[in-house]
Design an enzyme around this catalytic site. Structure first.
Site, short mmCIF file in Angstrom:
data_model
loop_
_atom_site.label_atom_id
_atom_site.label_comp_id
_atom_site.label_asym_id
_atom_site.label_seq_id
_atom_site.Cartn_x
_atom_site.Cartn_y
_atom_site.Cartn_z
N GLU A 99 9.61 1.99 10.65
CA GLU A 99 10.67 2.95 10.33
C GLU A 99 10.03 4.31 10.37
O GLU A 99 9.24 4.65 9.49
CB GLU A 99 11.24 2.68 8.93
CG GLU A 99 11.89 1.33 8.76
CD GLU A 99 13.18 1.18 9.53
OE1 GLU A 99 13.74 2.21 9.95
OE2 GLU A 99 13.61 0.04 9.72
N LYS A 113 0.89 -1.17 0.00
CA LYS A 113 0.00 0.00 0.00
C LYS A 113 0.93 1.21 0.00
O LYS A 113 1.37 1.67 1.05
CB LYS A 113 -0.89 -0.01 1.25
CG LYS A 113 -2.20 0.74 1.14
CD LYS A 113 -2.09 2.22 0.88
CE LYS A 113 -1.62 3.04 2.05
NZ LYS A 113 -1.31 4.45 1.65
N GLU A 145 10.03 17.01 14.10
CA GLU A 145 10.50 16.75 12.75
C GLU A 145 9.81 17.76 11.82
O GLU A 145 8.58 17.78 11.73
CB GLU A 145 10.12 15.32 12.36
CG GLU A 145 10.73 14.90 11.07
CD GLU A 145 10.36 13.47 10.70
OE1 GLU A 145 9.20 13.11 10.85
OE2 GLU A 145 11.26 12.74 10.25
N CYS A 203 14.02 11.18 6.35
CA CYS A 203 13.87 10.86 7.76
C CYS A 203 15.18 10.97 8.53
O CYS A 203 15.20 11.30 9.70
CB CYS A 203 13.30 9.46 7.91
SG CYS A 203 14.19 8.27 6.90
#
Ligand code: NAD
Length: 476
Positions: free
Chosen positions: A248, A173, A382, A282
């Site tokens: 992750e 997906k 972030e 990331c």
């Protein structure tokens, strides 16, 4: 370019219509215009794909390592043939500048194939324990793979390839914002001869199609890459059926610059490393921690480097950065830049708003804050945009303390010419990867995070192991 019409899913080796039509327009982040249409899948579409994967598992899980190695080699051949197409579609849907897309974004697809081929050659799945029992490692089963938009091929390759390599079957997906690279990846796998049902793809939104994978009773494992927020939801959804979950997630990686670093290089690396892919990585080095003795000098170099970072059209060649992925992301970044200003950090480069001359497209000004401290939002959250936060430190202990003072633990960077210090500091950093003086980890090194950056490791041998169960067979 003609608009794309890709409303079918790839299930059981065929392109099939969604059970209920549900169209979704994918936007080009550089123009805000539609690139094309996909369908959004529901639980029923996911269920069809899961059943195909379950059926295929019975035979695929019994194939030999040679068969699976041959398949990976075929995928590599077809991927190379369609490489330029992949680079172009990623550039279009992610907004990644075409040169960068050709070199790095599409390049990951080859790197990971080669990394997993090397790892598979070394994978042992059967051995004898000292007590006489036999240990067998077997494919875990049907895997639900959920991926983000920022490095689409990188993330798909890190999940699809190890699953296939060890004998699992899967349902992918991909992010609804970058589905076209995933659809092309499905075509590549099909052309390479992946048997029907072994790989399936259903497009859709996270809370519907993604959550259906996490909740599905016939999915044995979910491998997720994305935000920490969604990672928590996946974990909660998977709990009911007690399936394995690997995550992750996000990061806020420190880049420690000691006074003895090769300064000019280290600062430029830090600035451009943070801005790369418009800050949407990331593991980007987003907190630059600087020893006070060199603080003023670092600010001067960072200012020159930051001013030199150009922003431009992803379709044009060059070393500029493109837009960020969406309006939502643009707004989040603006909110964080404004929070930096109101919390008292100073602007060295950039600031709120769009760069001059960019009225359309989700373009952000490359921005550097200094005189920040580690409790500000720009140091803790972030940002996922081209925004660097510079924070001074006093000594080695202080640097390690600030570096580890984050809920995340994905990557860390150290710049020093003192090898002993580099070793010592690397040992104290709570992060899954430590990069010293600009080095880069190989494709077959494990990648993953400590703390709220996730669990499990992707890439190479450890990436294969995540898709294996362990069985002990005891003999009388
Ligand atoms: P996101 O969490 O919004 O979406 C990621 C994927 O999860 C998409 O496919 C989305 O549709 C799906 N999703 C969303 N909510 C879901 C839910 N409730 N259940 C199941 N699936 C769901 O993240 P994003 O904005 O696409 O990607 C950016 C994030 O990904 C950043 O936080 C970044 O740090 C992280 N990321 C981490 C790594 C890593 O390896 N650690 C790599 C790339 C990106």
């Amino acid at each position: 370019m003609n608009k794309l019409d890709r409303r079918k899913f790839y299930i059981d080796g065929d392109w099939v219509d969604p059970i209920e039509p549900s169209n979704y327009e994918v936007r080009n982040p550089a123009t805000e215009e539609s690139i094309g249409t996909i369908s959004l899948g529901t639980y029923d579409d996911i269920s069809l794909a899961v059943q195909a994967a379950k059926q295929a598992f019975a035979s695929w899980s019994l194939t030999s390592k040679d068969t699976r190695t041959e398949l990976l080699q075929n995928i590599l051949t077809v991927y190379k043939k369609r490489y330029d197409e992949m680079a172009e579609i990623i550039s279009l849907e992610v907004g990644a500048p075409i040169d960068m897309s050709r070199k790095s974004q599409a390049g990951c697809g080859i790197g990971h194939l080669e990394g997993f081929l090397a790892a598979l050659a070394n994978l042992e799945t059967r051995w004898q324990l000292g007590n006489g029992d036999t240990l067998i490692r077997e494919p875990i089963g049907v895997c639900g793979l959920i991926t983000p938009w920022n490095w689409p091929v990188n993330q798909m390759a890190l999940k699809v390839l190890p699953a296939l390599a060890v004998g699992c079957t899967c349902v992918l997906k991909p992010s609804e914002m970058t589905p076209f690279s995933a659809l092309l990846y499905a075509e590549i796998l099909h052309e390479a001869g992946v048997p029907k049902g072994v790989f399936n793809l259903v497009n859709g939104e996270g809370p519907v199609a993604g959550a259906s994978l996490s909740r599905h009773p016939d999915v044995d494992m979910v491998s997720f890459t994305g935000s920490t927020r969604a990672g928590r939801e996946v974990t909660r959804d998977a709990a009911e059926t007690v399936k394995k979950v690997t995550l992750e997630l996000g990061g806020k990686s420190p880049n420690i610059l000691f006074a003895d670093a090769d300064l000019e290089k280290a600062v430029k690396r830090g600035v451009f490393g943070c801005f790369y892919n418009s800050g949407q990585s990331c593991s980007a080095p987003t907190r630059m921690l600087v020893e006070r003795a060199i603080y003023e000098q670092v600010l001067e170099i960072a200012k020159v480097a930051g001013d030199r970072q150009t922003v431009g059209n992803p379709a044009e060649e060059g070393r500029h950065i493109g837009p960020v992925i969406s309006m939502l992301q643009f707004d989040r970044i603006q909110d964080l830049i404004n929070s930096g200003i109101s919390e008292g950090a100073k602007l060295l480069v950039g600031g709120p708003g769009k760069p001059d001359g960019f009225d359309r497209g989700y373009y952000v000004r490359p921005t550097i804050f200094y005189d920040a401290n580690n409790s500000m939002r720009i140091a803790r959250e972030e940002i996922f945009g081209p925004v660097l936060t510079i924070i001074p430190f006093d000594d080695e202990d202080d640097a390690v303390r600030i570096a580890n003072d984050t809920p995340y633990g994905l990557a860390a960077y150290v710049e020093t010419t003192d090898d002993e210090r580099a070793q010592r500091v690397a040992g104290k950093l709570r992060a899954g990867q430590v990069y010293i003086n600009g080095s880069e980890c190989g494709y077959d090194s494990p990648f993953g995070g400590y703390k709220m950056s996730g669990n499990g490791r992707e890439g190479g041998l450890f990436g294969l192991e995540d898709f294996l169960e362990i069985k002990a067979v005891s003999w009388p």
